[in-house]
Design a protein around this motif. Structure first.
Motif, mmCIF file in Angstrom:
data_model
loop_
_atom_site.group_PDB
_atom_site.id
_atom_site.type_symbol
_atom_site.label_atom_id
_atom_site.label_comp_id
_atom_site.label_asym_id
_atom_site.label_seq_id
_atom_site.Cartn_x
_atom_site.Cartn_y
_atom_site.Cartn_z
ATOM 1 N N GLN A 79 39.504 -31.670 -20.060
ATOM 2 C CA GLN A 79 39.517 -30.704 -21.267
ATOM 3 C C GLN A 79 37.787 -30.675 -21.993
ATOM 4 O O GLN A 79 37.631 -30.023 -22.856
ATOM 5 N N ARG A 80 37.116 -31.664 -21.405
ATOM 6 C CA ARG A 80 35.897 -32.015 -22.053
ATOM 7 C C ARG A 80 35.885 -32.480 -23.497
ATOM 8 O O ARG A 80 34.774 -32.191 -24.030
ATOM 9 N N SER A 81 36.923 -32.890 -23.833
ATOM 10 C CA SER A 81 36.949 -33.488 -25.230
ATOM 11 C C SER A 81 36.113 -34.951 -25.173
ATOM 12 O O SER A 81 36.106 -35.416 -26.484
ATOM 13 N N LEU A 104 24.473 -35.507 -23.467
ATOM 14 C CA LEU A 104 25.417 -34.966 -22.757
ATOM 15 C C LEU A 104 24.854 -35.032 -21.391
ATOM 16 O O LEU A 104 25.581 -35.030 -20.285
ATOM 17 N N GLU A 115 33.172 -35.110 -24.598
ATOM 18 C CA GLU A 115 32.039 -34.880 -25.428
ATOM 19 C C GLU A 115 31.931 -35.187 -26.712
ATOM 20 O O GLU A 115 30.977 -35.501 -27.440
ATOM 21 N N GLU A 116 33.317 -35.063 -27.373
ATOM 22 C CA GLU A 116 33.411 -35.277 -28.893
ATOM 23 C C GLU A 116 32.956 -36.817 -28.977
ATOM 24 O O GLU A 116 32.077 -37.124 -30.040
ATOM 25 N N MET A 117 33.107 -37.785 -28.167
ATOM 26 C CA MET A 117 32.640 -39.135 -28.170
ATOM 27 C C MET A 117 31.310 -39.316 -27.719
ATOM 28 O O MET A 117 30.507 -40.026 -28.273
ATOM 29 N N LEU A 118 31.093 -38.452 -26.780
ATOM 30 C CA LEU A 118 29.586 -38.831 -25.947
ATOM 31 C C LEU A 118 28.406 -38.460 -26.819
ATOM 32 O O LEU A 118 27.001 -38.895 -27.068
ATOM 33 N N VAL A 119 28.697 -37.239 -27.676
ATOM 34 C CA VAL A 119 27.586 -36.998 -28.777
ATOM 35 C C VAL A 119 27.601 -37.640 -30.117
ATOM 36 O O VAL A 119 26.729 -37.501 -30.624
ATOM 37 N N SER A 120 28.720 -38.492 -30.124
ATOM 38 C CA SER A 120 28.624 -39.266 -31.408
ATOM 39 C C SER A 120 28.122 -40.711 -31.173
ATOM 40 O O SER A 120 27.845 -41.046 -29.952
ATOM 41 N N ARG A 149 28.613 -37.947 -17.561
ATOM 42 C CA ARG A 149 27.419 -37.153 -17.770
ATOM 43 C C ARG A 149 26.733 -36.432 -16.616
ATOM 44 O O ARG A 149 26.833 -37.153 -15.696
ATOM 45 N N SER A 150 26.100 -35.205 -16.667
ATOM 46 C CA SER A 150 25.650 -34.916 -15.639
ATOM 47 C C SER A 150 23.824 -35.393 -15.452
ATOM 48 O O SER A 150 23.273 -35.616 -16.191
ATOM 49 N N LYS A 166 43.895 -41.917 -32.164
ATOM 50 C CA LYS A 166 44.071 -40.871 -31.558
ATOM 51 C C LYS A 166 44.838 -41.018 -29.970
ATOM 52 O O LYS A 166 45.835 -40.287 -29.618
ATOM 53 N N TYR A 196 31.869 -40.964 -36.128
ATOM 54 C CA TYR A 196 30.636 -41.306 -36.773
ATOM 55 C C TYR A 196 30.669 -42.294 -37.850
ATOM 56 O O TYR A 196 29.614 -42.375 -38.670
ATOM 57 N N GLN A 225 36.798 -36.594 -35.234
ATOM 58 C CA GLN A 225 35.522 -36.671 -35.154
ATOM 59 C C GLN A 225 34.601 -37.398 -36.114
ATOM 60 O O GLN A 225 33.788 -37.883 -35.537
ATOM 61 N N ASN A 262 35.732 -27.607 -26.389
ATOM 62 C CA ASN A 262 35.575 -28.968 -25.779
ATOM 63 C C ASN A 262 36.564 -29.961 -26.762
ATOM 64 O O ASN A 262 36.141 -30.727 -27.219
#
Lengths: 305, 257
Positions: free
Chosen positions: B90-92, A55, B94-99, B256-257, B16, A107, A103, A89
């Motif tokens: 809403q920062r959701s 992230l 991130e659900e995609m970015l971590v996957s 992303r930061s 979605k 994956y 989610q 989030n």
């Protein structure tokens, strides 16, 4: 050779504003470990987690997750991690079931299997009754549990939790502890950041303390606790006189009209304390250990840095 | 790249997105039907009856393809811009970015979502239009191809807007100050041949003119501009915006930061 869940080497992060969040940290996490990542606010914990979970873009250094470099095998590394972030989030308008099933889809988990897993994890985390409720209607504790369920949908080898029990009541916190312990015993590596030091002491086998972007301690919880040279006891007594006993090695403090606190060196015989109290006609009714041992060490370590 | 897992991820993003705009259908699917009905009543029947014929057909017939296209453009753009920006807000996201979803599939998932809403509102407006005018199709292939390419282009544009947006105001600036004027000046309500030569030339710089006219060709069989030229231009725009969006997402700009 033991497989490492995380290998971090000389990791640096400087944000665009010039803030140096990580100054070249290095540490490993063993597979199957339950480790606490501690540090004051702004120490670099969330930045470290953000980089591991991609992230946050790192400035330099190397990160490997179960042997997969996040530079060369990012997708494989991501599959090993389930993240429970600090902030909520998820889309507040989606239902609990939609959130976890979607989610799983990210994956590559087929929808039929995702629906089965959703039932398993939502039931385990006592959210099944709320499966069709939009996330915004949930309480704070339920939202935290929803994020845990979501993180487990792809059955990761490692769960990273960034302050998972912040703002939840004691009952839910305890049930989360039990859940995480069970998960760890089943083989999942758990990395936890928390401000509740009692939580870290109860749950974690190892501990890494970060301060000002540097590692100030990386050891086992047992070793860290053993370094404490003083212990504090709370004594419930029948009366507290104005003048408390005077001992060179022990310091006495009046907490209220029926309680005294004493700081005692670790190897000191407590009989001498009781003798002194008897001399003053003070009867000890009960005694307990004050559970702030780790807090003392934490303050000491982070002040020193 | 084309693994089964990636396709499941793409399907998840698409479902979605579709679920999102159906959940808020009063905000997403109903307004185009009402707004475009008003256009047909006011511009088509009341004013159109006094305008007479344009390009050899009634004014109502003339404006119908442009009005349908207008709803396709607006809806494919606004679906992606609001959905992606909400996910950032809403920062959701991130659900995609971590996957492990590949960037290409994130991009395609949002574009397909935008295209589907654009097409759906296009169908709704066509059904509304059929209550006012007898619609005949001159060339189904051109019609289909142009509407798909146009909705893809504006869905991608919406994504680029959302990537750069930092606050809600930023997602309404482009639709209000760029998209709406370009659409109104894109030959929806008039033929550019009615304009003085200078303004005809200026109008050719408006990409929406090409889409509206190509779509009109699909319905009526005539256009102010060359169809092949319009299709090439559309494809170039799509490729450019798609490459830009892919680059921005890969670099993590704005997310992303």
């Amino acid at each position: 050779m033991t497989e490492k869940a995380i290998e971090i080497s000389n990791l640096k992060k400087t944000y665009s504003g010039g803030v140096e969040a990580l100054k070249g940290i290095s540490f490993d996490v063993e597979k199957g470990d339950f480790i606490a990542l501690l540090g004051p606010n702004g120490a670099g914990k969330s930045t470290t987690i953000g980089i591991i979970c991609s992230l946050v873009n790192k400035t330099s250094g190397e990160v490997r997750v179960f042997g997969h470099s996040i530079d060369k095998e990012l997708e494989a590394a991501k599959r090993c991690i389930g993240l429970v972030p600090q902030e909520f989030n998820f889309s507040q308008f989606e239902t609990c079931k939609q959130i976890v099933v979607t989610q799983a889809g990210y994956y590559g988990v087929p929808r039929v299997i995702a629906n089965e897993r959703a039932e398993i994890w939502l039931k385990k985390l006592s959210l099944w009754d709320k499966r069709d409720t939009p996330a915004r209607m949930l309480s704070g504790g339920m939202k935290r549990r929803l994020m845990i369920a979501r993180a487990l949908m792809h059955e990761p080898k490692m769960l990273i939790l960034d302050e998972p029990t912040a703002g939840v009541d004691i009952e839910i916190r305890r049930s989360m502890w039990e859940f995480l312990t069970e998960l760890n015993e089943a083989g999942t590596t758990v990395v936890l950041t928390t401000h509740y030091l009692e939580e870290a002491e109860q749950l974690c086998r190892n501990i890494t303390i970060i301060n000002h972007g540097e590692i100030v301690e990386n050891t086992s919880m047992k070793d860290l606790i053993s370094r404490l040279d003083m212990e504090t006891f709370v004594l419930d007594v029948d009366r507290v006189p104005d003048s408390l006993p005077d001992m060179k090695e022990v310091s006495f403090r009046k907490r209220d009209e029926a309680t005294i606190e004493i700081d005692v060196p670790k190897e000191f015989a407590l009989n001498q304390v009781f003798h002194k109290l008897s001399d003053k006609n003070i009867n000890v009714l009960s005694m307990r250990n004050k559970s702030n041992r780790l807090e003392e060490l934490f303050v000491r370590l982070t002040e020193k840095a | 790249m084309f693994s089964k897992e990636s396709l499941i991820a793409l399907q998840s993003i698409f479902i979605k997105e579709v679920t999102r705009y159906f959940r808020i259908w009063v905000q997403t699917l109903l307004p185009p039907a009402i707004t475009m009905s008003l256009y047909f009543v006011i511009f088509g029947q009341l004013i159109g009856s006094r305008v007479g014929q344009m390009g050899g057909v009634s004014y109502m017939e003339y404006i119908t393809p442009g009005i349908i296209m207008m709803s396709v453009i607006t809806n494919s753009y606004s679906n992606v811009v609001s959905s992606f920006f909400s996910a950032k807000f809403q920062r959701s996201i991130e659900e995609m970015l971590v996957s492990p979803v590949p960037t290409l599939y994130i991009l395609l998932g949002y574009i397909f979502g935008g295209v589907s809403r654009g097409l759906l509102t296009g169908i709704i407006v066509t059904l509304v239009a059929s209550q006012f005018v007898d619609l005949e199709v001159h060339h189904w292939g051109i019609l289909f191809f142009v509407v798909i390419l146009t909705s893809m282009l504006f869905a991608t544009g919406g994504l680029v807007n959302a990537i750069f947006a930092k606050k809600f105001d930023d997602i309404s600036i482009v639709p209000t100050f760029i998209l709406t004027p370009l659409t109104y000046l894109g030959g929806v309500f008039y033929s550019i041949q009615l304009l003085p030569e200078f303004w005809q030339t200026v109008s050719l710089a408006n990409p929406i003119l090409y889409m509206v006219n190509a779509f009109r060709y699909g319905f009526l069989g005539f256009s102010d501009i060359d169809i092949v030229h319009a299709l090439i231009l559309l494809s170039v725009f799509i490729l450019s915006l798609f490459s830009l969006a892919y680059y921005l997402l890969t670099k993590g700009i704005g997310i992303r930061s």
